[in-house]
Design an enzyme around this catalytic site. Structure first.
Site, short mmCIF file in Angstrom:
data_model
loop_
_atom_site.label_atom_id
_atom_site.label_comp_id
_atom_site.label_asym_id
_atom_site.label_seq_id
_atom_site.Cartn_x
_atom_site.Cartn_y
_atom_site.Cartn_z
N GLN A 59 0.82 -1.24 0.14
CA GLN A 59 0.38 -0.28 0.26
C GLN A 59 0.97 1.18 0.30
O GLN A 59 1.08 2.17 1.39
CB GLN A 59 -0.94 0.17 0.85
CG GLN A 59 -1.74 -0.76 1.54
CD GLN A 59 -3.28 -0.77 1.98
OE1 GLN A 59 -3.48 -0.68 2.39
NE2 GLN A 59 -2.96 -2.05 3.57
N LYS A 118 0.44 -8.63 -17.32
CA LYS A 118 -0.61 -9.48 -16.22
C LYS A 118 -1.40 -8.75 -15.82
O LYS A 118 -0.63 -7.04 -15.95
CB LYS A 118 0.09 -9.99 -14.71
CG LYS A 118 -0.65 -10.06 -13.86
CD LYS A 118 0.32 -10.43 -12.23
CE LYS A 118 0.56 -9.31 -12.15
NZ LYS A 118 1.23 -9.79 -10.77
N ASP A 147 10.15 -13.18 -8.12
CA ASP A 147 9.25 -12.06 -7.22
C ASP A 147 9.95 -11.45 -6.34
O ASP A 147 10.29 -11.77 -5.58
CB ASP A 147 8.20 -12.15 -7.40
CG ASP A 147 6.96 -11.44 -7.44
OD1 ASP A 147 6.94 -10.48 -6.49
OD2 ASP A 147 5.87 -11.80 -8.17
N THR A 162 -1.00 -15.45 -2.27
CA THR A 162 -1.75 -16.26 -2.40
C THR A 162 -1.44 -17.32 -3.22
O THR A 162 -1.63 -18.10 -3.49
CB THR A 162 -2.91 -15.47 -2.54
OG1 THR A 162 -2.92 -14.82 -3.94
CG2 THR A 162 -3.50 -14.77 -1.54
N GLY A 208 -1.04 -16.37 -6.43
CA GLY A 208 -2.24 -17.26 -7.64
C GLY A 208 -0.97 -16.26 -9.03
O GLY A 208 -0.95 -17.24 -10.12
#
EC number: 2.7.6.1
Length: 317
Positions: free
Chosen positions: A103, A198, A224, A229, A231
């Site tokens: 954030q 993406k 990364d 999660t 995904g």
């Protein structure tokens, strides 16, 4: 273990988020962990007792703000306040994983910038310096008005893959935002780079649109900073195999691995997932295809260099 670091003004403490990593860091430095206890009142309030003198000392507090995030942040803030009131000379926060880093901007109207709020909380509490690892967005460094040492996990991950001597590799970024990170690994491994185009319609949901780069018959390494999660990384890995990649490895610095992550990784085309111990990996999340590397030597060396007023930038290489 007997203390071997001569300067007794350096003290390392740990809270509850990652005590094993803190022990390894202290061992690398050659010192003992400082004594403190974290307890709770019956209503859940946190109480911290520092059980040795820190007056005039340079104190380093190891605390990743991983799950439960808010509890670990509150522990850290209370510890900073305790150290300040105990007359520590400097309070240095060692935060291998910086929570709320995703954030970092207002992507929509009326959104908070929680990464800036965390920086404000640390500074207001009395922190003098932050040592962290692979911030989700490097510009978070600008949220602080105190020194921040931003260490990188790419060299550790790259050295591991270099030792595996994989042939015909291509380094893949799972999105456009990770291209700089992928480029650093590609340069170290002397390999080409590719990108997964993406789209993310909502948080923790990703869709692969296109694959940029020649992956036919190659061994792809996805890199990364955070796998949450899983995904994004599993969708990317499956897409790479479907489009001709010979094998897919994946790596990240921060294994958040929440929700369905472990099941997704286990069922995916990923041959091996390489992570660091910036976040502890519980037993129920340990898979045969997951390999965990230690960042303790890197962070321990950074602490020594900060304490001895030496350059930290050499650790980026």
């Amino acid at each position: 273990m007997a203390s071997t670091y001569k300067d007794t003004s350096l003290k390392v403490f740990t809270l509850n988020s990652n005590p094993k990593l803190a022990e390894d860091i202290a061992e690398h430095i050659g010192t003992m962990l400082g004594k403190c206890t974290v307890s709770r009142f019956s209503d859940g309030e946190i109480q911290i007792n520092i059980e040795e003198s820190v007056r005039g000392c340079d104190v380093y507090v190891v605390q990743s703000t991983c799950s439960p995030v808010n509890q670990h942040i509150m522990e850290l803030l209370i510890m900073i306040d305790a150290l300040k009131r105990a007359s520590a000379k400097s309070i240095n926060i060692v935060m291998p994983y910086y929570g709320y880093a995703r954030q970092d901007r207002k992507a929509r109207s009326r959104e908070p910038i929680a990464a800036k709020l965390v920086a404000n909380l640390l500074e207001t509490s009395g922190a003098d310096r932050v040592i962290t690892l692979d911030l989700h967005a490097p510009q978070i460094q600008g949220f602080f008005d105190i020194p921040i040492d931003h260490l990188q996990g790419v060299p550790i991950l790259s050295d591991y893959f270099e030792a595996k001597s994989l042939e015909d590799i291509i380094i893949m970024s799972p999105d456009h935002g990770g291209v700089t990170r992928a480029r650093k690994m590609a340069d170290r491994l002397k390999a080409p780079i590719g990108i997964i185009d993406k789209r993310r319609p909502r948080p923790n949901v990703a869709e692969v649109m296109n694959i940029v780069g020649n992956i036919e018959g190659k061994t792809a390494i996805l890199i990364d900073d955070i796998i949450d999660t899983a995904g994004t990384i599993t969708l990317a890995a499956n897409a790479l195999v479907e489009n001709g990649a010979k094998a897919v490895y994946a790596c990240c610095t921060h294994p958040v691995l929440s929700g369905p992550a472990i099941e997704r990784i286990n069922d995916s085309k990923i041959k091996e997932l390489v992570i660091t111990n910036s976040i502890p990996l519980p037993e129920d999340k340990q898979l045969n295809k997951i390999t965990q590397l230690s960042v303790a030597p890197l962070i321990g060396e950074a602490i020594i260099r900060v304490h001895e007023l030496q350059s930290v930038s050499i650790l980026f290489d």
